[in-house]
Design a protein around this motif. Structure first.
Motif, PDB file in Angstrom:
ATOM      1  N   ARG A 250       0.854  -1.487  -0.027  1.00 60.65           N
ATOM      2  CA  ARG A 250      -0.021  -0.096  -0.074  1.00 60.65           C
ATOM      3  C   ARG A 250       0.946   1.246  -0.022  1.00 60.65           C
ATOM      4  O   ARG A 250       0.553   2.309  -0.373  1.00 60.65           O
ATOM      5  N   ASP A 251       1.937   1.415   0.520  1.00 59.99           N
ATOM      6  CA  ASP A 251       2.884   2.278   0.795  1.00 59.99           C
ATOM      7  C   ASP A 251       3.685   2.585  -0.651  1.00 59.99           C
ATOM      8  O   ASP A 251       3.956   3.662  -1.179  1.00 59.99           O
ATOM      9  N   ILE A 252       3.952   1.450  -1.320  1.00 58.21           N
ATOM     10  CA  ILE A 252       4.841   1.893  -2.480  1.00 58.21           C
ATOM     11  C   ILE A 252       4.087   1.725  -3.769  1.00 58.21           C
ATOM     12  O   ILE A 252       4.630   2.128  -4.882  1.00 58.21           O
ATOM     13  N   ALA A 253       2.800   1.679  -3.914  1.00 53.98           N
ATOM     14  CA  ALA A 253       1.962   1.379  -5.059  1.00 53.98           C
ATOM     15  C   ALA A 253       2.074   2.838  -6.016  1.00 53.98           C
ATOM     16  O   ALA A 253       2.200   2.373  -7.235  1.00 53.98           O
ATOM     17  N   ALA A 254       2.241   3.727  -5.486  1.00 51.26           N
ATOM     18  CA  ALA A 254       2.454   5.127  -6.244  1.00 51.26           C
ATOM     19  C   ALA A 254       3.573   5.873  -5.969  1.00 51.26           C
ATOM     20  O   ALA A 254       3.723   7.117  -6.067  1.00 51.26           O
ATOM     21  N   TYR A 255       4.378   5.148  -5.343  1.00 49.81           N
ATOM     22  CA  TYR A 255       5.729   5.875  -4.947  1.00 49.81           C
ATOM     23  C   TYR A 255       6.863   5.625  -6.114  1.00 49.81           C
ATOM     24  O   TYR A 255       7.506   4.490  -6.382  1.00 49.81           O
ATOM     25  N   GLN A 256       7.287   6.669  -6.827  1.00 47.85           N
ATOM     26  CA  GLN A 256       8.022   6.494  -8.224  1.00 47.85           C
ATOM     27  C   GLN A 256       9.382   5.892  -7.742  1.00 47.85           C
ATOM     28  O   GLN A 256       9.929   4.871  -8.522  1.00 47.85           O
ATOM     29  N   PRO A 257      10.047   6.338  -6.606  1.00 42.96           N
ATOM     30  CA  PRO A 257      11.488   5.836  -6.616  1.00 42.96           C
ATOM     31  C   PRO A 257      11.417   4.400  -6.280  1.00 42.96           C
ATOM     32  O   PRO A 257      12.452   3.752  -6.761  1.00 42.96           O
ATOM     33  N   TYR A 258      10.486   3.725  -5.574  1.00 40.28           N
ATOM     34  CA  TYR A 258      10.408   2.323  -5.484  1.00 40.28           C
ATOM     35  C   TYR A 258      10.352   1.659  -6.760  1.00 40.28           C
ATOM     36  O   TYR A 258      11.305   0.634  -7.081  1.00 40.28           O
ATOM     37  N   TRP A 259       9.671   2.122  -7.574  1.00 39.81           N
ATOM     38  CA  TRP A 259       9.438   1.415  -8.999  1.00 39.81           C
ATOM     39  C   TRP A 259      10.832   1.467  -9.950  1.00 39.81           C
ATOM     40  O   TRP A 259      11.383   0.729 -10.520  1.00 39.81           O
ATOM     41  N   ALA A 260      11.357   2.505  -9.740  1.00 36.75           N
ATOM     42  CA  ALA A 260      12.481   2.793 -10.522  1.00 36.75           C
ATOM     43  C   ALA A 260      13.641   1.998  -9.878  1.00 36.75           C
ATOM     44  O   ALA A 260      14.466   1.414 -10.760  1.00 36.75           O
ATOM     45  N   VAL A 261      13.798   1.785  -8.467  1.00 33.00           N
ATOM     46  CA  VAL A 261      14.944   1.124  -8.150  1.00 33.00           C
ATOM     47  C   VAL A 261      14.373  -0.242  -8.332  1.00 33.00           C
ATOM     48  O   VAL A 261      15.270  -1.133  -8.523  1.00 33.00           O
ATOM     49  N   ARG A 262      13.116  -0.758  -8.411  1.00 30.07           N
ATOM     50  CA  ARG A 262      12.926  -2.023  -8.396  1.00 30.07           C
ATOM     51  C   ARG A 262      13.150  -2.426  -9.922  1.00 30.07           C
ATOM     52  O   ARG A 262      13.950  -3.606 -10.265  1.00 30.07           O
ATOM     53  N   ALA A 263      12.893  -1.417 -10.899  1.00 32.31           N
ATOM     54  CA  ALA A 263      13.339  -1.801 -12.285  1.00 32.31           C
ATOM     55  C   ALA A 263      14.959  -1.939 -12.663  1.00 32.31           C
ATOM     56  O   ALA A 263      15.008  -2.916 -13.274  1.00 32.31           O
ATOM     57  N   PHE A 264      15.741  -1.206 -11.975  1.00 26.84           N
ATOM     58  CA  PHE A 264      17.053  -1.258 -11.903  1.00 26.84           C
ATOM     59  C   PHE A 264      17.498  -2.607 -11.511  1.00 26.84           C
ATOM     60  O   PHE A 264      18.210  -3.097 -12.238  1.00 26.84           O
ATOM     61  N   LEU A 265      17.098  -3.133 -10.434  1.00 23.09           N
ATOM     62  CA  LEU A 265      17.571  -4.175  -9.661  1.00 23.09           C
ATOM     63  C   LEU A 265      16.909  -5.500 -10.406  1.00 23.09           C
ATOM     64  O   LEU A 265      17.627  -6.376 -10.681  1.00 23.09           O
ATOM     65  N   LEU A 266      15.890  -5.456 -11.010  1.00 24.81           N
ATOM     66  CA  LEU A 266      15.303  -6.526 -11.768  1.00 24.81           C
ATOM     67  C   LEU A 266      16.017  -6.653 -13.165  1.00 24.81           C
ATOM     68  O   LEU A 266      16.603  -7.667 -13.589  1.00 24.81           O
ATOM     69  N   ALA A 267      16.599  -5.402 -13.751  1.00 29.24           N
ATOM     70  CA  ALA A 267      17.463  -5.552 -14.956  1.00 29.24           C
ATOM     71  C   ALA A 267      18.655  -6.045 -14.699  1.00 29.24           C
ATOM     72  O   ALA A 267      19.405  -6.936 -15.558  1.00 29.24           O
ATOM     73  N   SER A 268      19.271  -5.436 -13.536  1.00 24.77           N
ATOM     74  CA  SER A 268      20.588  -6.030 -13.299  1.00 24.77           C
ATOM     75  C   SER A 268      20.611  -7.626 -12.819  1.00 24.77           C
ATOM     76  O   SER A 268      21.346  -8.374 -13.093  1.00 24.77           O
ATOM     77  N   ALA A 269      19.466  -8.183 -12.489  1.00 20.20           N
ATOM     78  CA  ALA A 269      19.256  -9.478 -12.078  1.00 20.20           C
ATOM     79  C   ALA A 269      18.776 -10.423 -13.400  1.00 20.20           C
ATOM     80  O   ALA A 269      18.876 -11.771 -13.543  1.00 20.20           O
ATOM     81  N   GLY A 270      18.681  -9.665 -14.756  1.00 20.69           N
ATOM     82  CA  GLY A 270      18.328 -10.175 -15.890  1.00 20.69           C
ATOM     83  C   GLY A 270      16.882 -10.631 -16.012  1.00 20.69           C
ATOM     84  O   GLY A 270      16.635 -11.320 -17.092  1.00 20.69           O
ATOM     85  N   ASP A 271      16.109 -10.205 -15.099  1.00 23.36           N
ATOM     86  CA  ASP A 271      14.586 -10.452 -15.329  1.00 23.36           C
ATOM     87  C   ASP A 271      14.136  -9.359 -15.949  1.00 23.36           C
ATOM     88  O   ASP A 271      13.320  -8.517 -15.645  1.00 23.36           O
ATOM     89  N   ASP A 272      14.317  -9.420 -17.477  1.00 24.06           N
ATOM     90  CA  ASP A 272      13.936  -8.040 -18.376  1.00 24.06           C
ATOM     91  C   ASP A 272      12.210  -7.705 -18.567  1.00 24.06           C
ATOM     92  O   ASP A 272      11.841  -6.701 -18.782  1.00 24.06           O
ATOM     93  N   THR A 273      11.847  -8.922 -18.444  1.00 22.56           N
ATOM     94  CA  THR A 273      10.398  -8.660 -18.621  1.00 22.56           C
ATOM     95  C   THR A 273       9.543  -8.088 -17.404  1.00 22.56           C
ATOM     96  O   THR A 273       8.761  -7.033 -17.469  1.00 22.56           O
ATOM     97  N   ALA A 274      10.000  -8.579 -16.317  1.00 16.80           N
ATOM     98  CA  ALA A 274       9.561  -7.890 -15.103  1.00 16.80           C
ATOM     99  C   ALA A 274       9.983  -6.352 -14.813  1.00 16.80           C
ATOM    100  O   ALA A 274       9.362  -5.476 -14.510  1.00 16.80           O
ATOM    101  N   ALA A 275      11.405  -6.187 -15.325  1.00 14.64           N
ATOM    102  CA  ALA A 275      12.013  -4.760 -15.259  1.00 14.64           C
ATOM    103  C   ALA A 275      11.147  -3.923 -16.277  1.00 14.64           C
ATOM    104  O   ALA A 275      11.010  -2.736 -15.798  1.00 14.64           O
TER     105      ALA A 275
END
Length: 416
Positions: free
Chosen positions: A358-383
């Protein structure tokens, strides 16, 4: 209207609003009346200056006009004669000083107004918004967006708080030591919030840059009054560390550059040296607080100028301390990003997964960090999905362009 007159009025309003309001309100004890008087003075300036020319001291002109408006309003409200005489005398003395000096010589009362806004009689949830509007002139709709409430609700809260200052006779003064600690924390938070709004003005708005400068000025003024408060020292150190990197946040083409990719040669070495000296001074009081911790985090980033690398392990330790002292959502998301760099993307994602959805649904930095970490982990679809969310939640065109480039990279990289 000649454009010079309009620009002059806007510039004075932007640069001197808080100083003028603080001076008027500190003597009238009525923030809404001071705001009304200054608004009328600004309207008069827009009518008069195109005809008569911009005065040599626009700030002084506005103060004199606002003072007259305030006195007229006071007479209409049948203010007691002795109070009115005292108020009039104070303004006349200020006007005489300005006329003699040929420049604005009236005292800057913004620190007193900051502490008036944090009085215990005022609901603590409105302390920071109230300070942002009265001292720095930030519009209610901008404050509402920062605090994720409707502009109407924020406006109502601000009006009630200003009426409380007047009706309760709240003093305009830096409080004595016994009452200082709780209110100081609110003042520090408000100054940093103001700096944050200025810092977020990435896309070249002059007023945002000015707002960051005003916040640093307030930090210096506060430290001059309270030189032995380590958190006040830490706040100034933190703002100077961030400000030292302002010119490196965009490349020659105007594109956003993240911190770990910035050219350290562009950073302001003199400002960084002052920030580090302040941090050492704060450490001498042996009272480590969240602003000192954030300044220490920025100091670690600044050390890349000499080492050529970022000490991610040191940052992991500092963020662990920060979230223990102040577990704000921003700090926890930043902690996850640092853990992802220090221990690998899987560890950072695990940290993000602990946050309340509920806290992160509309929190832009969360999604930016999550995208970067997913891309670094090789999960490009989720990224890709995370980048899309981050782009949609970003208010800055420059940041959106940066995230769009990262999104394109993730789409081009074959999975597996």
């Amino acid at each position: 209207m000649p454009p010079d007159a309009g620009r002059a009025a806007e510039q004075v309003a932007r640069q001197s609003y808080g100083k003028l309001i603080a001076f008027l309100a500190a003597r009238s004890r009525d923030v809404p009346a001071a705001e009304d008087a200054l608004s009328e003075a600004l309207a008069s300036a827009l009518r008069v200056w195109p005809e008569r020319g911009v005065p040599g001291n626009p700030e002084a002109w506005l103060l004199v006009a606002a003072r007259r408006n305030l006195m007229q309003a006071a007479r209409h409200r049948a203010v007691q004669a002795n109070a009115q005489a005292t108020l009039s005398l104070a303004f006349e003395e200020a006007e005489e000083r300005m006329n003699e000096a040929g420049k604005s010589a009236f005292p800057d009362e913004r620190l007193k107004l900051l502490f008036a806004c944090t009085h215990p009689a005022i609901d603590s949830s409105v302390h920071t918004p109230l300070m942002l509007q009265t001292v720095l002139g930030i519009e209610a709709k901008t404050i509402a967006r920062a605090f994720v409430v409707s502009p109407e609700a924020m406006s109502q809260r601000l009006v009630r708080a200003k009426m409380k200052i007047r009706d309760a006779g709240i003093p305009f003064a830096v409080p004595p030591r016994p009452a200082l600690s709780g209110r100081l924390a609110a003042v520090l938070s408000a100054i940093y919030a103001a700096y944050g709004l200025g810092w977020d003005g990435l896309d070249g708005e002059e007023e945002r840059h000015s707002l960051a400068g005003e916040a640093i000025w307030l930090g210096r003024a506060l430290l001059a009054v309270l030189p032995d408060e380590p958190e006040a020292i830490g706040l100034l150190s933190l703002m100077l560390h961030c400000e030292a990197r302002r010119s490196a946040r965009r490349d020659d083409s105007g594109r956003y550059v993240p911190l770990d990719e910035q050219d350290t040669a562009i950073w302001n070495a003199i400002m960084i040296a002052e920030a580090d000296a302040l941090l050492r001074k704060a450490g001498g009081f042996d009272r480590f607080g969240p602003f000192q911790c954030q300044a220490a985090i920025q100091s670690v980033h600044a050390a890349r100028r000499f080492s050529g690398a970022t000490d991610w392990q040191a940052l992991t330790t500092l963020y662990a301390a920060l979230v223990t002292m102040k577990p704000a959502l921003g700090a926890r998301v930043s902690q996850a990003a640092v853990i992802g760099r220090a221990l690998g993307p899987a560890a950072g994602l695990e940290q993000l997964d602990r946050l309340d959805p509920r806290d992160i649904a509309a929190y832009q930095p969360y999604w930016a960090v999550r995208a970067f970490l997913l891309a670094s982990a090789g999960d490009d679809t989720a990224a890709t999905d995370a980048y899309m969310a981050a782009i949609g939640l970003s208010d800055s065109p420059a940041v959106r362009d940066f995230l769009t480039r990262r999104l394109e990279q993730a789409r081009r990289v074959p999975s597996g």
